[in-house]
Design an enzyme around this catalytic site. Structure first.
Site, PDB file in Angstrom:
ATOM      1  N   ARG A 195       0.825  -1.233   0.000  1.00  0.00           N
ATOM      2  CA  ARG A 195       0.000   0.000   0.000  1.00  0.00           C
ATOM      3  C   ARG A 195       0.854   1.277   0.000  1.00  0.00           C
ATOM      4  O   ARG A 195       0.461   2.296   0.552  1.00  0.00           O
ATOM      5  CB  ARG A 195      -0.966   0.036   1.193  1.00  0.00           C
ATOM      6  CG  ARG A 195      -1.954  -1.073   1.217  1.00  0.00           C
ATOM      7  CD  ARG A 195      -2.972  -1.048   0.072  1.00  0.00           C
ATOM      8  NE  ARG A 195      -3.804  -2.226   0.139  1.00  0.00           N
ATOM      9  CZ  ARG A 195      -3.500  -3.378  -0.493  1.00  0.00           C
ATOM     10  NH1 ARG A 195      -2.439  -3.477  -1.276  1.00  0.00           N
ATOM     11  NH2 ARG A 195      -4.271  -4.417  -0.374  1.00  0.00           N
ATOM     12  N   SER A 223     -10.983  -0.783   3.590  1.00  0.00           N
ATOM     13  CA  SER A 223     -10.321  -0.875   4.902  1.00  0.00           C
ATOM     14  C   SER A 223      -9.856   0.504   5.337  1.00  0.00           C
ATOM     15  O   SER A 223      -9.257   1.229   4.544  1.00  0.00           O
ATOM     16  CB  SER A 223      -9.099  -1.795   4.819  1.00  0.00           C
ATOM     17  OG  SER A 223      -9.495  -3.082   4.441  1.00  0.00           O
ATOM     18  N   GLU A 267      -5.022   3.679   5.988  1.00  0.00           N
ATOM     19  CA  GLU A 267      -4.815   3.476   4.551  1.00  0.00           C
ATOM     20  C   GLU A 267      -5.498   4.637   3.820  1.00  0.00           C
ATOM     21  O   GLU A 267      -5.049   5.114   2.789  1.00  0.00           O
ATOM     22  CB  GLU A 267      -5.456   2.146   4.154  1.00  0.00           C
ATOM     23  CG  GLU A 267      -5.200   1.747   2.727  1.00  0.00           C
ATOM     24  CD  GLU A 267      -5.689   0.327   2.433  1.00  0.00           C
ATOM     25  OE1 GLU A 267      -5.525  -0.570   3.283  1.00  0.00           O
ATOM     26  OE2 GLU A 267      -6.237   0.129   1.345  1.00  0.00           O
TER      27      GLU A 267
HETATM   28  C1  LIG Z   1     -15.766  -0.609  -1.078  1.00  0.00           C
HETATM   29  C2  LIG Z   1     -14.296  -0.379  -1.181  1.00  0.00           C
HETATM   30  C3  LIG Z   1     -13.432  -1.447  -1.246  1.00  0.00           C
HETATM   31  C4  LIG Z   1     -12.051  -1.234  -1.357  1.00  0.00           C
HETATM   32  N1  LIG Z   1     -11.229  -2.327  -1.437  1.00  0.00           N
HETATM   33  C5  LIG Z   1      -9.900  -2.148  -1.614  1.00  0.00           C
HETATM   34  C6  LIG Z   1      -9.037  -3.266  -1.761  1.00  0.00           C
HETATM   35  O1  LIG Z   1      -9.447  -4.423  -1.742  1.00  0.00           O
HETATM   36  N2  LIG Z   1      -7.715  -3.030  -1.948  1.00  0.00           N
HETATM   37  C7  LIG Z   1      -7.204  -1.758  -2.002  1.00  0.00           C
HETATM   38  O2  LIG Z   1      -5.999  -1.607  -2.205  1.00  0.00           O
HETATM   39  N3  LIG Z   1      -8.002  -0.680  -1.851  1.00  0.00           N
HETATM   40  C8  LIG Z   1      -9.328  -0.836  -1.659  1.00  0.00           C
HETATM   41  N4  LIG Z   1     -10.161   0.236  -1.503  1.00  0.00           N
HETATM   42  C9  LIG Z   1      -9.591   1.584  -1.443  1.00  0.00           C
HETATM   43  C10 LIG Z   1      -9.604   2.331  -2.790  1.00  0.00           C
HETATM   44  O3  LIG Z   1     -10.486   1.736  -3.685  1.00  0.00           O
HETATM   45  C11 LIG Z   1      -8.220   2.368  -3.407  1.00  0.00           C
HETATM   46  O4  LIG Z   1      -7.332   2.998  -2.530  1.00  0.00           O
HETATM   47  C12 LIG Z   1      -8.209   3.101  -4.750  1.00  0.00           C
HETATM   48  O5  LIG Z   1      -7.032   2.741  -5.437  1.00  0.00           O
HETATM   49  C13 LIG Z   1      -8.291   4.617  -4.619  1.00  0.00           C
HETATM   50  O6  LIG Z   1      -8.435   5.180  -5.927  1.00  0.00           O
HETATM   51  P1  LIG Z   1      -9.202   6.543  -6.173  1.00  0.00           P
HETATM   52  O7  LIG Z   1      -9.073   6.887  -7.610  1.00  0.00           O
HETATM   53  O8  LIG Z   1     -10.572   6.487  -5.635  1.00  0.00           O
HETATM   54  O9  LIG Z   1      -8.314   7.553  -5.340  1.00  0.00           O
HETATM   55  P2  LIG Z   1      -8.805   8.707  -4.352  1.00  0.00           P
HETATM   56  O10 LIG Z   1      -9.522   8.110  -3.211  1.00  0.00           O
HETATM   57  O11 LIG Z   1      -9.485   9.782  -5.112  1.00  0.00           O
HETATM   58  O12 LIG Z   1      -7.402   9.258  -3.862  1.00  0.00           O
HETATM   59  C14 LIG Z   1      -6.558   8.454  -3.057  1.00  0.00           C
HETATM   60  C15 LIG Z   1      -5.159   9.046  -3.141  1.00  0.00           C
HETATM   61  O13 LIG Z   1      -4.661   8.845  -4.463  1.00  0.00           O
HETATM   62  C16 LIG Z   1      -4.107  10.044  -4.962  1.00  0.00           C
HETATM   63  N5  LIG Z   1      -4.298  10.054  -6.418  1.00  0.00           N
HETATM   64  C17 LIG Z   1      -5.439   9.858  -7.113  1.00  0.00           C
HETATM   65  N6  LIG Z   1      -5.202   9.940  -8.440  1.00  0.00           N
HETATM   66  C18 LIG Z   1      -3.873  10.187  -8.579  1.00  0.00           C
HETATM   67  C19 LIG Z   1      -3.012  10.381  -9.688  1.00  0.00           C
HETATM   68  N7  LIG Z   1      -3.444  10.351 -10.941  1.00  0.00           N
HETATM   69  N8  LIG Z   1      -1.702  10.607  -9.452  1.00  0.00           N
HETATM   70  C20 LIG Z   1      -1.213  10.654  -8.185  1.00  0.00           C
HETATM   71  N9  LIG Z   1      -1.982  10.503  -7.091  1.00  0.00           N
HETATM   72  C21 LIG Z   1      -3.296  10.251  -7.296  1.00  0.00           C
HETATM   73  C22 LIG Z   1      -4.903  11.151  -4.278  1.00  0.00           C
HETATM   74  O14 LIG Z   1      -4.167  12.351  -4.226  1.00  0.00           O
HETATM   75  C23 LIG Z   1      -5.128  10.558  -2.882  1.00  0.00           C
HETATM   76  O15 LIG Z   1      -4.060  10.859  -2.028  1.00  0.00           O
HETATM   77  C24 LIG Z   1     -11.539   0.074  -1.386  1.00  0.00           C
HETATM   78  C25 LIG Z   1     -12.414   1.160  -1.309  1.00  0.00           C
HETATM   79  C26 LIG Z   1     -13.782   0.935  -1.203  1.00  0.00           C
HETATM   80  C27 LIG Z   1     -14.716   2.108  -1.157  1.00  0.00           C
END
Ligand SMILES: Cc1cc2nc3c(=O)[nH]c(=O)nc-3n(C[C@H](O)[C@H](O)[C@H](O)COP(=O)(O)OP(=O)(O)OC[C@H]3O[C@@H](n4cnc5c(N)ncnc54)[C@H](O)[C@@H]3O)c2cc1C
Length: 334
Positions: A174, A225, A315
């Protein structure tokens, strides 16, 4: 610092950019929580995004880049400054290499790979959010994470577009170099895949998706999580001695184990509650606030600290809080 009018006018003049003032960030987060963004910019045009980001940095205005908002806790007061989102979402293939733009949904990338008979991402089915967010946090599930497939990441460092190999991305559980350099914005990832029968990949993804749906119903307002799991090798002797062998998986101890011991399941503050069936899953029943969410997180961390002498690490990422996040839920800096 508030966005100056001159900055706003300059930014709004870049081509292919959508600007909105005062948009509630609760609409951009899966928690459904968060006050307004002073200004929100969105573009799928890489040159415009780079120009925007460079100009924002030059102006000294606070900014944050978001993806799908699935891993964010945004302050009730919102974000005083500029929120940026890169939305390019093309995905293509050349032999066993798949290229995905950072604004693509991770699920779209997973589906694309499966349908192309390319193996390597199917265990990530059902993880919401964008490819950019997945690279940033090295997303993964079921014993695999995206770094296993990443060959190259193309990103903007505020001055120029650069390419990093897998090793240069410094992926760990992570973690990636992009977490250390929050101003480096991922534009595209190249992934190296294996060949496998489509039916086999579909079956594996469907099985995982069904399990995930039980844990995370599609309408659940949450961030997956809340806390990272813990690497066994990094735990002190004292903590390790308290962990039964049966809970250790792939060298990690689930945070849920420690949270269960301190009675986290079912705890609540207002509409923010810990799931009855999973101690590391906090969700918003509808009317919860960031303040309540931060209070509950702080309470859980404190109980684990007192009981186990262990510091849980979120996380989830904070937006609109002073450094220190949950401990000091006052606005506004990133
Ligand atoms: C129901 C549910 C289940 C989940 N299960 C998992 C799982 O099994 N495993 C897991 O790893 N995660 C899980 N997650 C967490 C989440 O889905 C991940 O962390 C996901 O990768 C976040 O992506 P996002 O685009 O929504 O980022 P955001 O939530 O919008 O941002 C998260 C971070 O990423 C940064 N970011 C976003 N885009 C960029 C970019 N282009 N360049 C640089 N930085 C960037 C942002 O600045 C921020 O700090 C889950 C979430 C939910 C709601």
């Amino acid at each position: 610092m508030s966005v100056r009018q001159a900055t706003l006018e300059r930014l709004a003049s870049f081509p292919n950019v959508t600007m909105t003032q005062g948009i509630p960030l609760s609409r951009c987060t899966r928690f459904g929580i968060g006050g307004p963004a002073e200004v929100y910019f969105e573009t799928s045009d890489e040159s415009s995004f780079a120009a925007l980001l460079a100009a924002v940095r030059e102006s000294g205005t606070n900014y944050v880049v978001i993806g799908g908002g699935t891993n964010l806790i945004v302050a009730d007061e919102g974000f005083e400054g500029i929120v940026l989102r890169f939305t390019a979402s093309a995905i293509d293939r050349s032999g066993q290499i798949v290229r995905a733009r950072a604004g693509a949904e991770l699920q779209a990338l997973v589906d694309f790979s499966i349908e192309q008979g390319l193996k390597g991402l199917e265990t990530m089915t059902g993880i919401p959010g964008s490819v950019g967010g997945a690279i940033y946090g090295n997303a993964g599930a079921y014993g695999h994470s995206i770094d296993e497939r990443v060959r190259l990441v193309r990103f903007f460092d505020g001055g120029r577009v650069r390419r990093f190999t897998n090793a240069e991305c410094e992926f760990r559980y992570r973690e990636s170099i992009f977490k250390k350099h929050k101003d480096w914005i991922v534009f595209e990832a190249e992934l190296a895949m294996d060949i496998a029968p489509v039916e086999e990949l579909r079956a594996s993804a469907e099985k995982i998706f069904a399990i995930r749906l039980e844990k995370y119903p599609l309408t659940m307002k949450c961030a997956g999580s809340i806390f990272k799991n813990l690497l066994l090798a990094e735990l002190s002797e004292g903590v390790r001695a308290q962990v039964p062998e049966r809970v250790i998986r792939e060298g990690k101890v689930p945070s849920a184990y420690f949270l269960e011991q301190i009675g986290a399941k079912g705890m609540r503050i207002g509409d923010i509650r810990v799931a009855d069936y999973h101690a590391n899953l906090i969700y918003n029943e509808g009317g919860g606030s960031a303040r309540q969410l931060c209070e509950l997180i702080a309470d859980l961390k404190e109980r684990v600290r007192v009981h186990f002498g262990l510091e849980l690490e979120e996380e989830v990422q904070y937006v609109g809080f002073t450094p220190g996040g949950a401990r000091r839920p006052s606005p506004i800096l990133l």
